[in-house]
Design a protein around this motif. Structure first.
Motif: not given
Length: 182
Positions: A152-156
């Motif tokens: 989530a932190f890599a994509i969002t």
């Protein structure tokens, strides 16, 4: 309408669903509750951006959930960890936990701690419930949490926020730290 009202409504809806759920004294009850809360988090991760017309946020949430689900599936096929209940060898990592934490991480990273804090609390419940349901070992749930949050932190990307909850982990444990921008 204030942009923080929608995440608060999602958190309230999740709490009301939990309150109305059957008692979680049996493994079946824990399993059912973990599925309900996971689904509420996925609905919030996709619904909050949609309600706000944040289509970029919706695409990022969907990408995070798909990437997490695919990675979880691949790891389950590669690592043949037996479940605590002995039903099969697809225990590692917890899919429920990875998806719940991907949804929570997306909400936190996109909308800040006001959406992220209740979402991470609910995602933590999912991880605990999977262990209590005897479907996963504690390390399956922790690995699912790390996978989902990391994806989530890599994509969002954050929409805008001055206060953030930042997950961390090392050999001795992990947690959340509060970061503020002044």
């Amino acid at each position: 309408m204030n942009k923080l009202i929608q995440p608060r409504r999602a958190a309230l809806a999740a709490i009301l669903l939990l309150a109305g759920s059957p008692a979680c004294a049996s493994p079946h009850g824990w399993g059912k509750a973990s599925g309900i809360v996971r689904d509420v988090l996925v609905g919030a991760a996709l619904g909050v951006p949609a309600v706000q017309g944040d289509w970029q946020g919706d695409l990022q949430a969907a990408g995070s959930l798909v990437a997490t689900g695919g990675t979880t599936y691949a790891l389950k096929e590669l690592i043949h960890e037996r479940r605590p209940d002995g039903s099969d060898r697809k225990s590692f990592p917890s899919g429920h936990a990875s998806i719940a934490f991907a949804a929570a991480g997306t909400l936190e990273n996109r909308y800040g701690w006001q959406a992220g804090l209740p979402a991470f609390v609910l995602a933590s419940f999912v991880g605990v419930a999977r262990v209590e349901a005897r479907r996963h070992h504690w390390y399956d749930a922790v690995a699912g949490a790390a996978l989902g949050t990391g994806t989530a932190f890599a994509i969002t990307r954050q929409r805008d926020s001055d206060v953030r909850l930042v997950p961390w982990a090392d050999g001795g444990g992990g947690g959340l730290s509060l970061a503020a921008r002044f």
